[in-house]
Design a protein around this motif. Structure first.
Motif, PDB file in Angstrom:
ATOM      1  N   PRO A  26     -14.594 -11.083 -15.932  1.00  0.00           N
ATOM      2  CA  PRO A  26     -13.886 -11.797 -16.986  1.00  0.00           C
ATOM      3  C   PRO A  26     -12.672 -11.405 -17.433  1.00  0.00           C
ATOM      4  N   ALA A  27     -11.976 -10.361 -16.409  1.00  0.00           N
ATOM      5  CA  ALA A  27     -10.558  -9.863 -16.747  1.00  0.00           C
ATOM      6  C   ALA A  27      -9.516 -10.954 -16.368  1.00  0.00           C
ATOM      7  N   GLU A  28      -8.580 -11.482 -17.097  1.00  0.00           N
ATOM      8  CA  GLU A  28      -7.921 -12.491 -16.605  1.00  0.00           C
ATOM      9  C   GLU A  28      -6.629 -11.946 -15.835  1.00  0.00           C
ATOM     10  N   GLY A  29      -6.664 -12.687 -14.634  1.00  0.00           N
ATOM     11  CA  GLY A  29      -5.483 -12.203 -13.758  1.00  0.00           C
ATOM     12  C   GLY A  29      -6.032 -11.250 -12.762  1.00  0.00           C
ATOM     13  N   ILE A  30      -7.284 -10.823 -12.640  1.00  0.00           N
ATOM     14  CA  ILE A  30      -7.907  -9.895 -11.691  1.00  0.00           C
ATOM     15  C   ILE A  30      -8.980 -10.439 -10.868  1.00  0.00           C
ATOM     16  N   ALA A 115      -8.733  -2.186 -16.607  1.00  0.00           N
ATOM     17  CA  ALA A 115      -7.894  -3.376 -16.337  1.00  0.00           C
ATOM     18  C   ALA A 115      -6.298  -2.988 -16.440  1.00  0.00           C
ATOM     19  N   PHE A 116      -6.119  -2.154 -17.434  1.00  0.00           N
ATOM     20  CA  PHE A 116      -4.907  -1.634 -17.736  1.00  0.00           C
ATOM     21  C   PHE A 116      -4.302  -1.117 -16.570  1.00  0.00           C
ATOM     22  N   ALA A 117      -5.251   0.179 -15.990  1.00  0.00           N
ATOM     23  CA  ALA A 117      -4.869   0.819 -14.764  1.00  0.00           C
ATOM     24  C   ALA A 117      -4.411   0.032 -13.623  1.00  0.00           C
ATOM     25  N   ILE A 118      -5.386  -1.066 -13.382  1.00  0.00           N
ATOM     26  CA  ILE A 118      -5.191  -1.906 -12.313  1.00  0.00           C
ATOM     27  C   ILE A 118      -3.619  -2.517 -12.432  1.00  0.00           C
ATOM     28  N   ARG A 119      -3.552  -3.139 -13.539  1.00  0.00           N
ATOM     29  CA  ARG A 119      -2.024  -3.905 -13.740  1.00  0.00           C
ATOM     30  C   ARG A 119      -0.995  -2.656 -13.672  1.00  0.00           C
ATOM     31  N   ALA A 120      -1.329  -1.693 -14.204  1.00  0.00           N
ATOM     32  CA  ALA A 120       0.030  -0.698 -13.848  1.00  0.00           C
ATOM     33  C   ALA A 120       0.185  -0.303 -12.391  1.00  0.00           C
ATOM     34  N   ALA A 121      -1.117   0.252 -11.751  1.00  0.00           N
ATOM     35  CA  ALA A 121      -0.658   0.522 -10.175  1.00  0.00           C
ATOM     36  C   ALA A 121       0.018  -0.725  -9.624  1.00  0.00           C
ATOM     37  N   ALA A 122      -0.466  -1.912  -9.919  1.00  0.00           N
ATOM     38  CA  ALA A 122      -0.004  -3.015  -9.164  1.00  0.00           C
ATOM     39  C   ALA A 122       1.495  -3.399  -9.290  1.00  0.00           C
ATOM     40  N   SER A 123       1.968  -2.711 -10.424  1.00  0.00           N
ATOM     41  CA  SER A 123       3.427  -3.150 -10.801  1.00  0.00           C
ATOM     42  C   SER A 123       4.255  -1.914 -10.467  1.00  0.00           C
ATOM     43  N   GLY A 124       3.592  -1.074  -9.991  1.00  0.00           N
ATOM     44  CA  GLY A 124       4.472   0.196  -9.713  1.00  0.00           C
ATOM     45  C   GLY A 124       4.289   1.487 -10.572  1.00  0.00           C
TER      46      GLY A 124
END
Length: 218
Positions: A26-30, A115-124
């Motif tokens: 259900p995580a948006e954008g993942i 979800a935050f960790a995935i977005r953070a890592a993907a953003s560098g």
């Protein structure tokens, strides 16, 4: 980085894989595009799918997470790797960070943190779970070259680059560093790139660890 973040997951525990799958659906954008139960398969999936982020358990059969991390960093360097860990695996975490991991996350972490960790890592912006960050930093062994060598590297930085490094090591994003120093985010990115080059670091986590060893955070 694609609009929808694509993730590969590797863990030999089927219950962990099921739980993370349920969290990410259900995580948006993942999007969880593939799963593996061993390190060798994780490398194959990362090379085949070229995801934005790979979530790897540290201890897996066939090829452990540390070896898989090194293979992925070599064969698919654009893939950011976040290691999955438990409280009793600090020594593996330190080795993973030195091998280029974008960070680490407790398997017991809440859905929002995953979800935050995935977005953070993907953003560098490398992510270290706040629950154990200080514990890991405090228990890290000294670098083979010793803290004196780390301090020599720090001395090669300009005054502004050192300021950026300290704020980076405290966990601030580029945007937050820019606000602190009253400069643009683009200027911060330039400083970060230059200090990475001078320090010989691949990512924010390695730079933060070097700063910690050199005594900049005390």
């Amino acid at each position: 980085m694609s609009e929808t973040l694509r993730v590969v997951l590797a863990d030999d525990d089927s219950l962990i894989r099921t739980a993370i799958d349920a969290i990410l659906r259900p995580a948006e954008g993942i999007e969880l595009v593939a799963q593996a139960a061993d390190g060798r398969s994780a490398v194959d999936l990362a090379v085949r799918h070229r995801p934005d982020v790979a979530l790897l358990d540290i201890q897996m059969p066939v090829m452990d997470g540390l070896a898989a991390l090194r293979e992925i960093r070599h064969l698919a360097p654009a893939v950011q790797v976040v290691m999955l860990t438990t409280f009793d695996q600090d020594e593996f975490v330190a080795r993973a960070l030195d091998s280029g991991a974008a960070g680490f996350l407790l398997k017991e972490s809440a859905a929002e943190e995953l979800a935050f960790a995935i977005r953070a890592a993907a953003s560098g912006n490398a992510y270290l779970s706040p629950k154990v960050t200080r514990q890991v930093l405090d228990r890290l062994p000294a670098a083979p070259t010793g803290p004196d060598r780390d301090r020599e590297k720090i001395e090669a930085l300009s005054g502004r680059e050192r300021e950026v490094l300290v704020l980076l090591a405290q966990g601030l994003s580029n945007a937050e560093i820019g606000q602190q120093l009253f400069v643009s985010e683009g200027t911060v990115k330039t400083h970060v790139y230059r200090l990475f080059t001078k320090l010989g670091c691949e990512n924010r986590v390695q730079a933060a660890l070097l700063a910690q060893r050199a005594g900049l955070l005390t």
